[in-house]
Design an enzyme around this catalytic site. Structure first.
Site, PDB file in Angstrom:
ATOM      1  N   GLY A  32      -3.596 -29.822  -5.828  1.00 14.71           N
ATOM      2  CA  GLY A  32      -4.057 -28.443  -5.668  1.00 14.71           C
ATOM      3  C   GLY A  32      -5.489 -28.241  -5.208  1.00 14.71           C
ATOM      4  N   GLU A  81     -11.506 -29.493  -9.444  1.00 11.28           N
ATOM      5  CA  GLU A  81     -10.181 -29.066  -9.928  1.00 11.28           C
ATOM      6  C   GLU A  81      -9.848 -27.683  -9.354  1.00 11.28           C
ATOM      7  OE1 GLU A  81      -7.358 -29.572 -10.762  1.00 11.28           O
ATOM      8  OE2 GLU A  81      -7.045 -29.679 -12.927  1.00 11.28           O
ATOM      9  N   ASP A  82      -8.555 -27.429  -9.132  1.00  9.03           N
ATOM     10  CA  ASP A  82      -8.174 -26.110  -8.610  1.00  9.03           C
ATOM     11  C   ASP A  82      -8.245 -25.038  -9.693  1.00  9.03           C
ATOM     12  OD1 ASP A  82      -5.998 -27.155 -10.023  1.00  9.03           O
ATOM     13  OD2 ASP A  82      -4.516 -26.804  -8.446  1.00  9.03           O
ATOM     14  N   ASP A 131      -6.234 -24.291 -16.945  1.00 11.00           N
ATOM     15  CA  ASP A 131      -5.281 -23.419 -17.624  1.00 11.00           C
ATOM     16  C   ASP A 131      -5.350 -23.736 -19.124  1.00 11.00           C
ATOM     17  OD1 ASP A 131      -3.108 -21.681 -17.912  1.00 11.00           O
ATOM     18  OD2 ASP A 131      -1.621 -23.162 -17.350  1.00 11.00           O
ATOM     19  N   LYS A 133      -8.400 -19.794 -16.252  1.00 17.82           N
ATOM     20  CA  LYS A 133      -7.612 -18.811 -17.013  1.00 17.82           C
ATOM     21  C   LYS A 133      -7.952 -19.017 -18.484  1.00 17.82           C
ATOM     22  CE  LYS A 133      -3.387 -19.721 -15.185  1.00 17.82           C
ATOM     23  NZ  LYS A 133      -1.984 -19.547 -14.763  1.00 17.82           N
ATOM     24  N   PHE A 187       0.426 -16.593 -13.059  1.00 17.07           N
ATOM     25  CA  PHE A 187       0.625 -17.798 -12.256  1.00 17.07           C
ATOM     26  C   PHE A 187       0.279 -17.476 -10.805  1.00 17.07           C
ATOM     27  CE2 PHE A 187       2.764 -21.106  -9.915  1.00 17.07           C
ATOM     28  CZ  PHE A 187       2.461 -22.231 -10.674  1.00 17.07           C
ATOM     29  N   ASP A 216       0.161 -24.311  -5.490  1.00 16.75           N
ATOM     30  CA  ASP A 216       1.559 -24.190  -5.042  1.00 16.75           C
ATOM     31  C   ASP A 216       2.468 -23.574  -6.100  1.00 16.75           C
ATOM     32  OD1 ASP A 216       1.547 -26.437  -6.886  1.00 16.75           O
ATOM     33  OD2 ASP A 216       3.547 -26.886  -6.128  1.00 16.75           O
ATOM     34  N   ARG A 266       0.751 -23.396  -0.486  1.00 18.97           N
ATOM     35  CA  ARG A 266      -0.607 -23.964  -0.515  1.00 18.97           C
ATOM     36  C   ARG A 266      -1.426 -23.487   0.680  1.00 18.97           C
ATOM     37  NH1 ARG A 266      -0.540 -28.061  -4.406  1.00 18.97           N
ATOM     38  NH2 ARG A 266       1.397 -29.231  -4.565  1.00 18.97           N
TER      39      ARG A 266
HETATM   40  P1  5GP Z   1      -3.772 -27.380 -17.558  1.00 21.68           P
HETATM   41  O1  5GP Z   1      -3.595 -28.820 -17.877  1.00 21.68           O
HETATM   42  O2  5GP Z   1      -5.197 -26.882 -17.637  1.00 21.68           O
HETATM   43  O3  5GP Z   1      -2.823 -26.516 -18.368  1.00 21.68           O
HETATM   44  O4  5GP Z   1      -3.229 -27.150 -16.108  1.00 21.68           O
HETATM   45  C1  5GP Z   1      -3.887 -27.544 -15.009  1.00 21.68           C
HETATM   46  C2  5GP Z   1      -2.948 -27.696 -13.850  1.00 21.68           C
HETATM   47  O5  5GP Z   1      -1.774 -26.859 -13.964  1.00 21.68           O
HETATM   48  C3  5GP Z   1      -3.647 -27.245 -12.597  1.00 21.68           C
HETATM   49  O6  5GP Z   1      -4.330 -28.317 -12.003  1.00 21.68           O
HETATM   50  C4  5GP Z   1      -2.493 -26.755 -11.756  1.00 21.68           C
HETATM   51  O7  5GP Z   1      -1.919 -27.841 -11.072  1.00 21.68           O
HETATM   52  C5  5GP Z   1      -1.487 -26.223 -12.753  1.00 21.68           C
HETATM   53  N1  5GP Z   1      -1.642 -24.773 -12.911  1.00 21.68           N
HETATM   54  C6  5GP Z   1      -2.096 -24.106 -13.980  1.00 21.68           C
HETATM   55  N2  5GP Z   1      -2.085 -22.775 -13.773  1.00 21.68           N
HETATM   56  C7  5GP Z   1      -1.621 -22.612 -12.521  1.00 21.68           C
HETATM   57  C8  5GP Z   1      -1.388 -21.439 -11.711  1.00 21.68           C
HETATM   58  O8  5GP Z   1      -1.617 -20.283 -12.072  1.00 21.68           O
HETATM   59  N3  5GP Z   1      -0.906 -21.693 -10.453  1.00 21.68           N
HETATM   60  C9  5GP Z   1      -0.625 -22.946  -9.986  1.00 21.68           C
HETATM   61  N4  5GP Z   1      -0.141 -23.038  -8.743  1.00 21.68           N
HETATM   62  N5  5GP Z   1      -0.839 -24.046 -10.724  1.00 21.68           N
HETATM   63  C10 5GP Z   1      -1.336 -23.873 -11.975  1.00 21.68           C
END
Ligand code: 5GP
Length: 180
Positions: free
Chosen positions: A43, A98-99, A102, A130, A151, A158, A164
């Site tokens: 991402g 990082e993108d 979450d 977030k 989301f 993606d 993307r």
């Molecule tokens: P975490 O481990 O912080 O819960 O999640 C991180 C990863 O989950 C991000 O790098 C991404 O790949 C995916 N992710 C979390 N939220 C979103 C979202 O709103 N959209 C997308 N496309 N990916 C997300």
């Protein structure tokens, strides 16, 4: 594709301006140092591509890929490395790219792995955050935008491998997320 978009959260111009600001701040903070940018695939690749062109310090780039088991819109919290770095991080200034943060589980896991490899410094730059969804606390040193708990896709992010290429950050219509 536009008929599938519920709303645009961040327009291309806003993204470009914010990425330039982040680039200026990072260049100031790392003045006189060389940085290894570690891009978390997939991402963050679009963000990385724009960000490196707004940096005026010496940089190298490496990539790491992780998977988290779960559905396409919910992270399960179990993280596994799919592709490790090509270069050692020992005695280097590392900036993780990082993108989106979450739950924080992915970043927390990658940070713990990289810390063990004894970099000179380890910081995080994320395009989106977030905060409402956080399960483990992670410190984001450079942040593009805080967004609500939705989301999102576009600008590298993606849904099931698609979207993307959108130049903005958007929320898709509910019927798209409910399709498999
Ligand atoms: P975490 O481990 O912080 O819960 O999640 C991180 C990863 O989950 C991000 O790098 C991404 O790949 C995916 N992710 C979390 N939220 C979103 C979202 O709103 N959209 C997308 N496309 N990916 C997300």
């Amino acid at each position: 594709m536009n008929e599938l978009i519920e709303k645009i959260l961040i327009e291309p111009k806003e993204i470009q301006e914010r990425v330039k600001e982040l680039g200026r701040k990072i260049s100031e903070d790392y003045q006189g140092k060389e940085v290894l940018l570690v891009c978390i695939l997939k991402g963050a690749f679009v963000f990385l591509a724009d960000l490196i062109r707004s940096l005026d310090i010496p940089v190298r780039v490496d990539f790491i890929a992780c998977s988290s088991y779960g559905s396409s819109t919910e992270s399960s919290g179990v993280v596994r490395i799919l592709k490790d770095l090509d270069y050692p991080v020992e005695r280097k200034h590392i900036l993780l790219i990082e993108d989106i943060v979450d739950t924080g589980l992915t970043l927390n896991y990658i940070l713990s792995i990289l810390k063990e490899r004894r970099p000179l410094s380890l910081k995080v730059c994320a395009l989106l955050d977030k905060p409402e969804r956080r399960i483990v606390p992670v410190n984001v040193d450079y942040l593009g935008f805080k967004i609500p708990n939705e989301f999102v896709v576009g600008y590298g992010l993606d849904f099931n491998g698609h979207y993307r290429n959108l130049p903005f950050i958007a929320v898709l219509k509910k019927e798209v997320y409910s399709q498999k």
